[in-house]
Design an enzyme around this catalytic site. Structure first.
Site, short mmCIF file in Angstrom:
data_model
loop_
_atom_site.label_atom_id
_atom_site.label_comp_id
_atom_site.label_asym_id
_atom_site.label_seq_id
_atom_site.Cartn_x
_atom_site.Cartn_y
_atom_site.Cartn_z
N GLY A 156 -3.15 7.84 -2.23
CA GLY A 156 -1.79 8.08 -2.70
C GLY A 156 -0.89 8.80 -1.71
O GLY A 156 0.02 9.53 -2.10
N SER A 157 -1.08 8.52 -0.41
CA SER A 157 -0.23 9.23 0.56
C SER A 157 1.23 8.76 0.46
O SER A 157 2.15 9.56 0.68
CB SER A 157 -0.75 9.05 1.99
OG SER A 157 -0.62 7.72 2.43
N MET A 203 -3.90 -1.50 -5.98
CA MET A 203 -4.63 -2.61 -5.38
C MET A 203 -4.97 -3.74 -6.36
O MET A 203 -5.95 -4.45 -6.18
CB MET A 203 -5.92 -2.08 -4.71
CG MET A 203 -5.65 -1.06 -3.61
SD MET A 203 -4.49 -1.64 -2.36
CE MET A 203 -5.52 -2.83 -1.51
N ARG A 204 -4.16 -3.89 -7.38
CA ARG A 204 -4.39 -4.99 -8.33
C ARG A 204 -3.15 -5.88 -8.38
O ARG A 204 -2.03 -5.38 -8.22
CB ARG A 204 -4.68 -4.45 -9.73
CG ARG A 204 -5.87 -3.53 -9.77
CD ARG A 204 -6.17 -3.11 -11.19
NE ARG A 204 -6.83 -4.16 -11.93
CZ ARG A 204 -8.14 -4.38 -11.87
NH1 ARG A 204 -8.91 -3.66 -11.12
NH2 ARG A 204 -8.68 -5.36 -12.57
N ILE A 205 -3.38 -7.15 -8.63
CA ILE A 205 -2.26 -8.08 -8.76
C ILE A 205 -1.70 -7.93 -10.16
O ILE A 205 -2.44 -8.00 -11.16
CB ILE A 205 -2.72 -9.52 -8.48
CG1 ILE A 205 -3.16 -9.63 -7.02
CG2 ILE A 205 -1.61 -10.51 -8.80
CD1 ILE A 205 -3.79 -10.95 -6.65
N ASN A 241 7.21 -2.50 -4.39
CA ASN A 241 5.90 -2.40 -3.75
C ASN A 241 6.08 -2.08 -2.28
O ASN A 241 7.08 -2.46 -1.67
CB ASN A 241 5.16 -3.74 -3.90
CG ASN A 241 3.79 -3.73 -3.27
OD1 ASN A 241 3.02 -2.77 -3.43
ND2 ASN A 241 3.46 -4.79 -2.54
N HIS A 254 4.08 -2.88 1.22
CA HIS A 254 3.02 -3.75 1.75
C HIS A 254 2.89 -3.50 3.25
O HIS A 254 3.91 -3.48 3.96
CB HIS A 254 3.38 -5.21 1.47
CG HIS A 254 2.35 -6.16 1.98
ND1 HIS A 254 1.15 -6.38 1.32
CD2 HIS A 254 2.30 -6.90 3.11
CE1 HIS A 254 0.42 -7.24 2.00
NE2 HIS A 254 1.09 -7.57 3.10
N ASP A 295 6.39 -12.46 -9.58
CA ASP A 295 5.03 -12.90 -9.88
C ASP A 295 4.39 -13.70 -8.74
O ASP A 295 3.25 -14.14 -8.86
CB ASP A 295 4.95 -13.66 -11.21
CG ASP A 295 5.85 -14.86 -11.23
OD1 ASP A 295 6.39 -15.22 -10.16
OD2 ASP A 295 6.01 -15.47 -12.30
N LEU A 342 2.80 -13.20 -5.23
CA LEU A 342 2.24 -12.05 -4.52
C LEU A 342 2.93 -11.79 -3.18
O LEU A 342 3.00 -12.67 -2.33
CB LEU A 342 0.73 -12.27 -4.28
CG LEU A 342 0.00 -11.13 -3.59
CD1 LEU A 342 -0.07 -9.91 -4.49
CD2 LEU A 342 -1.39 -11.56 -3.15
C1 GRF Z 1 -0.72 1.56 2.17
O1 GRF Z 1 -0.97 1.09 3.46
C2 GRF Z 1 0.17 0.59 1.42
O2 GRF Z 1 1.05 -0.09 2.25
C3 GRF Z 1 -0.84 -0.38 0.87
O3 GRF Z 1 -1.96 0.40 0.52
C4 GRF Z 1 -1.98 1.57 1.33
C5 GRF Z 1 -2.01 2.71 0.37
O4 GRF Z 1 -2.13 3.96 1.01
N1 GRF Z 1 -0.27 -1.13 -0.23
P1 GRF Z 1 -1.85 5.29 0.20
O5 GRF Z 1 -2.74 5.25 -1.04
O6 GRF Z 1 -0.40 5.33 -0.16
O7 GRF Z 1 -2.25 6.40 1.12
#
Ligand code: GRF
Length: 206
Positions: free
Chosen positions: A12-13, A87-89, A104, A106, A139, A141
């Protein structure tokens, strides 16, 4: 106030960067996860933010889990849902329920490298630049309207880890700024293009 729910799956950084940015007009109502062990949950709870997690293993099917997650998010009636390393769709029902309200981050320069293993793929393809993209979620991805992108160089000596670390630094700048722009009402969607009143003004386009 822009009532916001942040979804995470791990450290969750990016979520921390948004919280620490202390964005005007933004209220973080909850940090939620599909992973009860996500370390970002403990950090958010220590800041006094409401946290909760649903474990997919507790549900008979993926559809049941998705429905429960949709209900948990909906219970907060958020104006903004932020996917910060979730990390889920998201299922189509989620995308349509929160259309134009879900953002989001990415770790690639979309439309290159949607999906996983983006840094290794950028290295394997010989890219000179890599980066990250903040976009509205649809919807399809990693295909929604792009809000902001940031680029970094790719060096000959890079591994996926060294490149990821370089990209992450700009993720932590780009995501809070995009959220601030959303909360300030600076963003409007026109097909696939997002107009940003702030950056257009700075560039003399308005
Ligand atoms: C990040 O690189 C983000 O772009 C990707 O997953 C990673 C999550 O990192 N979707 P964090 O949990 O925010 O540290």
């Amino acid at each position: 106030m822009t009532k916001t729910v942040i979804l995470i799956s791990g450290r969750g950084s990016n979520m921390q960067a948004v919280v620490q940015a202390d964005i005007p007009n933004l209220h973080i109502a909850a940090v939620l996860s599909d992973n009860p062990q996500a370390s970002g949950l403990a950090w958010a709870a220590a800041q006094g933010i409401h946290t909760a997690a649903l474990n997919p293993k507790d549900y008979p099917s993926c559809a049941d889990f998705n429905q429960a997650m949709l209900e948990m998010v909906s219970a907060h009636a958020p104006d903004l849902v932020l996917l910060a390393g979730y990390m889920r769709i998201l299922p189509p029902e989620f995308c349509s329920r929160f259309a134009n309200q879900t953002i989001n981050i990415h770790p690639s320069l979309l439309p290159a490298f949607p999906g996983l293993h983006t840094h290794q793929r950028a290295i394997d393809e010989g890219c000179c630049l890599a980066g990250c993209t903040v976009h509205f979620v649809t919807d399809k991805l990693d295909c929604g309207p792009i809000i902001a992108q940031g680029a970094v160089p790719v060096y000959d000596t890079d591994t996926a880890d060294t490149l990821a670390a370089r990209v992450l630094k700009i993720e932590h700048q780009l995501l809070p700024q995009a959220v601030a722009d959303f909360a300030a009402g600076n963003l409007s969607i026109h097909g696939k293009r997002v107009h940003n009143r702030r950056t257009a003004g700075e560039a003399g386009q308005d």
